[in-house]
Design a protein around this motif. Structure first.
Motif, PDB file in Angstrom:
ATOM      1  N   ARG A 127      62.727  49.242  39.818  1.00 11.53           N
ATOM      2  CA  ARG A 127      62.262  48.470  40.934  1.00 11.53           C
ATOM      3  C   ARG A 127      63.342  47.565  41.601  1.00 11.53           C
ATOM      4  NH1 ARG A 127      56.921  45.738  37.901  1.00 11.53           N
ATOM      5  NH2 ARG A 127      55.750  47.611  37.511  1.00 11.53           N
ATOM      6  N   LEU A 128      63.117  47.612  43.082  1.00  9.48           N
ATOM      7  CA  LEU A 128      64.198  46.590  43.903  1.00  9.48           C
ATOM      8  C   LEU A 128      63.349  45.382  44.180  1.00  9.48           C
ATOM      9  CD1 LEU A 128      65.641  49.206  46.148  1.00  9.48           C
ATOM     10  CD2 LEU A 128      66.822  48.205  44.337  1.00  9.48           C
ATOM     11  N   ARG A 129      64.146  44.264  43.684  1.00 12.77           N
ATOM     12  CA  ARG A 129      63.545  43.103  44.229  1.00 12.77           C
ATOM     13  C   ARG A 129      64.059  42.341  45.046  1.00 12.77           C
ATOM     14  NH1 ARG A 129      62.865  44.336  38.731  1.00 12.77           N
ATOM     15  NH2 ARG A 129      60.724  43.851  37.912  1.00 12.77           N
ATOM     16  N   TYR A 130      63.312  41.659  46.371  1.00 10.58           N
ATOM     17  CA  TYR A 130      64.099  41.000  47.199  1.00 10.58           C
ATOM     18  C   TYR A 130      63.085  39.980  47.590  1.00 10.58           C
ATOM     19  CZ  TYR A 130      66.108  40.185  51.978  1.00 10.58           C
ATOM     20  OH  TYR A 130      66.680  39.475  52.829  1.00 10.58           O
ATOM     21  N   ARG A 131      63.509  38.705  47.396  1.00 16.83           N
ATOM     22  CA  ARG A 131      62.696  37.580  47.499  1.00 16.83           C
ATOM     23  C   ARG A 131      61.252  37.744  47.039  1.00 16.83           C
ATOM     24  NH1 ARG A 131      64.512  36.191  54.019  1.00 16.83           N
ATOM     25  NH2 ARG A 131      66.690  36.043  53.412  1.00 16.83           N
ATOM     26  N   HIS A 160      63.782  50.887  51.583  1.00 19.31           N
ATOM     27  CA  HIS A 160      64.528  51.087  50.081  1.00 19.31           C
ATOM     28  C   HIS A 160      66.024  51.141  50.476  1.00 19.31           C
ATOM     29  CE1 HIS A 160      66.071  54.316  47.114  1.00 19.31           C
ATOM     30  NE2 HIS A 160      66.507  53.238  47.133  1.00 19.31           N
ATOM     31  N   THR A 161      66.261  51.890  51.676  1.00 20.87           N
ATOM     32  CA  THR A 161      67.668  51.767  52.281  1.00 20.87           C
ATOM     33  C   THR A 161      68.275  50.327  52.442  1.00 20.87           C
ATOM     34  OG1 THR A 161      67.508  53.885  53.449  1.00 20.87           O
ATOM     35  CG2 THR A 161      69.037  52.349  53.992  1.00 20.87           C
ATOM     36  N   PHE A 162      67.504  49.376  53.153  1.00 19.82           N
ATOM     37  CA  PHE A 162      68.143  48.039  53.374  1.00 19.82           C
ATOM     38  C   PHE A 162      68.056  47.320  52.089  1.00 19.82           C
ATOM     39  CE2 PHE A 162      65.995  48.673  57.553  1.00 19.82           C
ATOM     40  CZ  PHE A 162      67.300  48.947  58.473  1.00 19.82           C
ATOM     41  N   LEU A 163      67.218  47.331  51.127  1.00 20.95           N
ATOM     42  CA  LEU A 163      66.939  46.536  50.013  1.00 20.95           C
ATOM     43  C   LEU A 163      67.929  46.928  49.011  1.00 20.95           C
ATOM     44  CD1 LEU A 163      63.230  45.691  49.308  1.00 20.95           C
ATOM     45  CD2 LEU A 163      64.975  44.621  51.043  1.00 20.95           C
ATOM     46  N   ALA A 164      68.277  48.208  48.980  1.00 17.13           N
ATOM     47  CA  ALA A 164      69.293  48.664  48.152  1.00 17.13           C
ATOM     48  C   ALA A 164      70.670  48.299  48.248  1.00 17.13           C
ATOM     49  CB  ALA A 164      69.477  50.307  48.024  1.00 17.13           C
ATOM     50  N   TYR A 206      61.951  40.132  57.389  1.00 15.27           N
ATOM     51  CA  TYR A 206      62.976  40.362  56.275  1.00 15.27           C
ATOM     52  C   TYR A 206      64.296  41.409  56.679  1.00 15.27           C
ATOM     53  CZ  TYR A 206      60.407  38.088  52.448  1.00 15.27           C
ATOM     54  OH  TYR A 206      59.935  36.954  51.922  1.00 15.27           O
ATOM     55  N   ILE A 207      64.018  41.957  57.741  1.00 12.13           N
ATOM     56  CA  ILE A 207      65.033  43.019  58.299  1.00 12.13           C
ATOM     57  C   ILE A 207      65.483  42.435  59.647  1.00 12.13           C
ATOM     58  CG2 ILE A 207      65.546  45.280  59.420  1.00 12.13           C
ATOM     59  CD1 ILE A 207      62.871  46.187  57.598  1.00 12.13           C
ATOM     60  N   GLU A 208      66.835  42.029  59.761  1.00 12.11           N
ATOM     61  CA  GLU A 208      67.489  41.317  60.715  1.00 12.11           C
ATOM     62  C   GLU A 208      68.260  42.152  61.789  1.00 12.11           C
ATOM     63  OE1 GLU A 208      68.902  37.418  58.422  1.00 12.11           O
ATOM     64  OE2 GLU A 208      70.485  38.870  58.915  1.00 12.11           O
ATOM     65  N   ALA A 217      69.140  43.930  55.721  1.00 12.57           N
ATOM     66  CA  ALA A 217      68.343  42.953  55.031  1.00 12.57           C
ATOM     67  C   ALA A 217      69.379  41.842  54.730  1.00 12.57           C
ATOM     68  CB  ALA A 217      67.848  43.441  53.836  1.00 12.57           C
ATOM     69  N   ALA A 218      69.132  40.625  55.072  1.00 15.99           N
ATOM     70  CA  ALA A 218      70.084  39.440  54.853  1.00 15.99           C
ATOM     71  C   ALA A 218      70.300  39.306  53.354  1.00 15.99           C
ATOM     72  CB  ALA A 218      69.577  38.266  55.270  1.00 15.99           C
TER      73      ALA A 218
END
Length: 222
Positions: A127-131, A160-164, A206-208, A217-218
């Motif tokens: 799992r990837l967690r972001y905020r 997935h690409t951004f949060l990784a 969430y995507i800047e 992703a910031a």
């Protein structure tokens, strides 16, 4: 950190694979011909070999045959040859999978992750967690504040690409190469359209947009 040996004689594809795998958390080494691949394999331990079939000096089948004389390391073959006889020859050498070019980079990454886990690479958090957003790579599900998101396959791959790699800026060209394939020919604005749809489903930015460059992703602080 898992180590992957990339054996590919086309520099652009070799670089693309290396960049994508490193972004996904793997350590990589590369070889551009069969002889160099065997030398690299003998000099350092690897958890998986990503092996092109059509190589100078020694082809991928011969490289795999020699590797199998001393090791059962997972081997995934890459090839532009999609004939049944070629694939059967590879499986006859006890390869773990066969991927035909052109291929989807996210799908290739999933294949490698599953193979490494099956090979006894240990349990890892899928799992990837972001905020308040959680992306599960095993189930291919994304949940925002406890609410499942209805994402298309491409939207999930973008997320997935951004949060990784939070904070990393991805240009349209990079996203096209990674998600649409290195041989994509078309309008780059297809990326903008998919990101617009993804933002709408997230309901928050969430995507800047990095003006004049691309998207990210910031990076979280604290």
């Amino acid at each position: 950190m898992k180590r992957i040996l990339i054996v590919e004689d086309e520099p652009d594809i070799q670089e693309l694979l290396g960049t994508y795998l490193r972004d996904a958390g793997y350590e990589t080494a590369a070889a551009g011909d069969g002889a160099a691949a065997l030398a690299a394999f003998e000099n350092a331990p690897f958890d998986l070999v990503l092996l092109d079939v059509m190589l100078p000096k020694l082809d991928g089948f011969e490289v795999c045959r020699r590797i199998r004389q001393s090791s059962q390391v997972p081997v995934v073959m890459l090839t532009a040859l999609d004939g049944e006889a070629q694939q059967l020859r590879g499986f006859g050498l006890n390869i773990d999978d066969y991927v035909t070019k052109p291929f989807s980079m996210p799908i290739l990454l999933e294949k490698l992750r599953v193979i490494l886990r099956r090979a006894g690479g240990g349990e890892s958090d899928s799992r990837l967690r972001y905020r308040d957003l959680v992306v599960d790579l095993d189930t291919r599900e994304a949940v925002l504040a406890g609410r499942p998101l209805d994402l298309t396959a491409r939207e999930f791959e973008l997320l997935h690409t951004f949060l990784a790699a939070p904070g990393r800026v991805f240009t349209r060209e990079m996203l096209l190469s990674r998600l649409w394939g290195y041989d994509f020919f078309g309008d780059e604005r297809v990326v903008d359209s998919h990101i617009k749809n993804l933002r709408h489903k997230l309901g928050r930015d969430y995507i800047e947009t990095v003006r004049g460059v691309g998207y990210r992703a910031a990076k979280e602080t604290g």
